[in-house]
Design a protein around this motif. Structure first.
Motif, PDB file in Angstrom:
ATOM      1  N   GLY A  14       0.742  -1.136   0.011  1.00 44.73           N
ATOM      2  CA  GLY A  14       0.023  -0.053   0.047  1.00 44.73           C
ATOM      3  C   GLY A  14       0.658   1.421  -0.031  1.00 44.73           C
ATOM      4  N   ARG A  16       3.903   1.462  -1.142  1.00 46.57           N
ATOM      5  CA  ARG A  16       4.628   1.836  -2.228  1.00 46.57           C
ATOM      6  C   ARG A  16       3.696   2.213  -3.358  1.00 46.57           C
ATOM      7  NH1 ARG A  16       8.170  -3.241  -3.657  1.00 46.57           N
ATOM      8  NH2 ARG A  16       6.217  -4.104  -3.363  1.00 46.57           N
ATOM      9  N   ILE A  17       2.490   1.954  -3.338  1.00 48.01           N
ATOM     10  CA  ILE A  17       1.315   2.419  -4.318  1.00 48.01           C
ATOM     11  C   ILE A  17       1.076   3.841  -3.969  1.00 48.01           C
ATOM     12  CG2 ILE A  17      -1.094   2.318  -4.921  1.00 48.01           C
ATOM     13  CD1 ILE A  17       0.412   0.106  -6.419  1.00 48.01           C
ATOM     14  N   ALA A  18       0.899   4.217  -2.660  1.00 46.37           N
ATOM     15  CA  ALA A  18       0.527   5.479  -2.440  1.00 46.37           C
ATOM     16  C   ALA A  18       1.982   6.398  -2.743  1.00 46.37           C
ATOM     17  CB  ALA A  18       0.652   5.433  -0.798  1.00 46.37           C
TER      18      ALA A  18
ATOM     19  N   ASN B 146      -1.752   1.008  -9.922  1.00 45.13           N
ATOM     20  CA  ASN B 146      -1.933   2.209  -8.954  1.00 45.13           C
ATOM     21  C   ASN B 146      -3.301   2.615  -9.305  1.00 45.13           C
ATOM     22  OD1 ASN B 146      -1.458   4.666  -7.821  1.00 45.13           O
ATOM     23  ND2 ASN B 146      -0.197   5.527  -9.204  1.00 45.13           N
ATOM     24  N   ALA B 173      -5.104  -5.553   2.813  1.00 43.79           N
ATOM     25  CA  ALA B 173      -4.042  -4.620   2.917  1.00 43.79           C
ATOM     26  C   ALA B 173      -3.813  -3.440   1.938  1.00 43.79           C
ATOM     27  CB  ALA B 173      -2.610  -5.450   2.729  1.00 43.79           C
ATOM     28  N   ARG B 174      -4.842  -3.454   0.948  1.00 41.69           N
ATOM     29  CA  ARG B 174      -4.613  -2.268   0.015  1.00 41.69           C
ATOM     30  C   ARG B 174      -5.687  -1.224   0.495  1.00 41.69           C
ATOM     31  NH1 ARG B 174      -2.904  -2.062  -5.376  1.00 41.69           N
ATOM     32  NH2 ARG B 174      -3.707  -0.080  -5.305  1.00 41.69           N
ATOM     33  N   ASP B 176      -5.421   1.806   0.330  1.00 41.43           N
ATOM     34  CA  ASP B 176      -5.281   3.149  -0.391  1.00 41.43           C
ATOM     35  C   ASP B 176      -6.191   3.219  -1.492  1.00 41.43           C
ATOM     36  OD1 ASP B 176      -4.094   1.029  -1.715  1.00 41.43           O
ATOM     37  OD2 ASP B 176      -3.149   2.628  -2.927  1.00 41.43           O
TER      38      ASP B 176
END
Lengths: 301, 291
Positions: A14, A16-18, B146, B173-174, B176
């Motif tokens: 998360g 890394r994506i952010a 992304n 866990a994601r 975002d």
């Protein structure tokens, strides 16, 4: 909720994506779509078969010694090219229109389109990228075959008619663009592979039938005005290709008979060759554009 | 983030989506439920621009054109059935990387967690993989992107129980990204979501937002009666802090309001045992023992 907190198993994902959120918006470009279509087609059986037929025909003509024979005063590579191009006219359009017409509708039926079009690619890029890639694909074996003929001529000590090579390549490219356009239009309109296959075969058969001198003779016998009959012949991309390929080695169009006067009076040799290249290309592009218009306005899956 | 206004989609005059109005905000993690033919997949296809439709679908106040590649760059999608792509897995991953900004290192991590060795499968045609492997690769691609919104259409249908558990952990866990998950297994996705939308005949018939109704700190008191003593069920409820009577048939205990979906998911696995169930709100009663 506890499950919504970062999972200790994957603490970096998360974050890394952010961290990448601020980057540029990704977009699937024309080159990527073309590369995808090229590699997809290079793996397909239709392309392997098509390449074997197109290149194999040239090899067959070379090994049968046709370049050593003489017809109407033509021998050497010119004779080889004329024979090859006449056979290619029968094979090329059928292969192109049948394989292309099935492509997009097949992807739609299988569910490939649903997944691939969920990526950030515009329909314009997707459609025209595939069109261009297919054009490159269908022309490559023909150009390879013509290249083989040139190499053979050089090895055998024949004079290589480079001008004719260029013109024949142009005519083949125009014919390929035309039938590619027809195939894309059929593929965009059809709702199943069976319909697409049937429609493409019907179109090809119609154009071949209108090529037939007998059919034209019947039309004349039925007292259609000659301009109408000649108009049909000029509008048929197969006929345009055929006449232009004849005019290159028979500038007086003796083989064509009286109709040659209409062509030579109205177009001249150069004008007709230009027509035979420009018209099928334009027709193919217009039909492909119609296909795109339809593709972009109907349900994609 | 997404505004859906009076969205209708008809096939042969039959409305599959019927003036559906909905908004999806950043941070929403939605379980989309409903019987077959309720319109879930059609809704996804309209969101992805696959279908022409009446009404408006807008991303972040955009004009709501049917297909916006800029908006699609922010959406990752896993279809119900893996497509029979002929390309090798490696080519698909490269396409996702170059065309949609997927992170190769992250995809490798995710695939590894799901039990897929990308080096081993990268040269194999995608369509030759097993159903579960295909699904894992599609999930890998989606989670490696992304994306601000992830759309999953029955994502775990082909997964074995172990892979399903890892998949749920990966989604959890994601934090975002917003999620829209169509599933027939509400109990499975319940721990992930903060909103449940039920569709029926192309309309939203339930839009239950956990964030609004089940605030952290609120509790419900559950009373359950089962038809016969059942040791695994008793152990499961013990984990939630429930007490049982001498017969082993009646249980009672607190359920944190925000954990209601997860609790119902536990009950669903033992649904055939349950004779009686009550779940009453006790806003102020903070019990001594919670899960």
């Amino acid at each position: 909720m506890n499950a919504m907190s970062s999972d200790p198993l994957f603490p970096q994902g998360g974050d890394r994506i952010a961290a990448r959120k601020s980057g540029a918006v990704p977009r699937t470009g024309l080159g990527l779509v073309m590369r995808l279509e090229l590699s997809e087609s290079l793996r397909s059986r239709w392309f392997h078969f098509y390449s074997i037929v197109v290149v194999g025909l040239m090899l067959l003509l070379i090994t049968t010694g046709i370049s050593e024979s003489r017809v109407l005063g033509f021998t050497g590579l010119s004779r080889l090219l004329v024979t090859y191009i006449q056979i290619a006219m029968a094979v090329l359009p059928l292969f192109i229109v049948v394989s292309t017409a099935r492509s997009m509708v097949g992807d739609r039926e299988a569910g490939n389109l649903e997944y691939m079009l969920s990526f950030p690619v515009t329909l314009r890029v997707w459609y025209w990228g595939r069109f261009l890639a297919r054009l490159v694909l269908v022309l490559s074996p023909v150009l390879l075959a013509l290249g083989l003929a040139a190499v053979y001529g050089l090895v055998r000590g024949h004079s290589v008619p480079w001008w004719h090579f260029g013109l024949y390549s142009g005519l083949v490219a125009a014919l390929a663009a035309c039938f590619l356009g027809i195939g894309f239009l059929v593929s965009s309109i059809s709702r199943s592979t069976e319909v697409a296959l049937g429609a493409s075969l019907l179109i090809w058969l119609t154009l071949v039938a209108l090529l037939d001198l007998l059919l034209l003779a019947i039309l004349i016998q039925q007292h259609f005005i000659p301009e109408f009959v000649i108009g049909i012949a000029l509008a048929n991309p197969l006929q345009a290709f055929r006449t232009a390929s004849m005019i290159l080695f028979d500038p007086q169009l003796i083989l064509l008979g009286p109709a040659s006067y209409v062509i030579l009076d109205h177009f001249g040799v150069t004008g007709y060759v230009a027509w035979a290249m420009a018209y099928p290309t334009a027709l193919g592009l217009v039909l492909a554009a119609l296909g795109y218009w339809r593709f972009s306005r109907t349900d994609l899956v | 983030m997404i505004t859906i206004d009076r969205l209708s989609k008809r096939f042969d005059r039959r409305a599959v989506l019927d003036e559906l109005t909905l908004s999806i905000d950043a941070g929403d993690r939605i379980a989309l439920i409903g019987s077959n033919g309720a319109g879930k997949t059609t809704l996804f296809r309209c969101l992805l621009g696959h279908y022409g439709h009446e009404g408006r679908v807008g991303f972040d106040g955009s004009a709501g054109q049917r297909r916006d590649a800029g908006a699609l760059a922010r959406v990752a999608f896993v279809p119900q059935l893996p497509p029979p792509l002929r390309m090798p897995v490696g080519e698909l991953l490269t396409f996702a990387e170059k065309g949609a900004g997927a992170d190769p290192a992250l995809m490798r991590d995710i695939a590894g967690k799901m039990g897929i060795d990308l080096d081993e499968v990268k040269k194999r045609p995608f369509y030759r993989l097993s159903g579960g492997q295909k699904q894992k690769i599609l999930v890998t691609v989606a989670l490696g992107r992304n994306a601000d919104l992830m759309i999953f259409d029955e994502p775990s249908a082909n997964l074995d129980p172990a892979a399903r558990a890892v998949f749920i952990d990966l989604l959890a866990a994601r934090t975002d990204a917003s999620m829209l998950i169509a599933s027939h297994r509400l109990e499975e996705v319940a721990p992930l979501v903060n909103r449940v939308i039920e569709m029926d005949r192309g309309r939203v018939v339930l839009d239950d937002s956990v964030a609004d109704r089940l605030r952290a700190g609120d509790f419900r008191r559950a009373e359950i009666e089962i038809s016969a003593p059942h040791e695994p069920f008793a152990r499961a409820l013990e984990g939630w802090g429930f007490v049982t009577d001498a017969s082993g048939l009646r249980f009672s205990g607190p359920v944190p309001a925000a954990e209601t979906f997860r609790f119902l998911g536990v009950l669903a696995r033992h649904g055939s045992l349950i004779e009686r169930l009550s779940l009453e709100e006790v806003p102020q009663a903070a019990p001594e023992k919670v899960n």
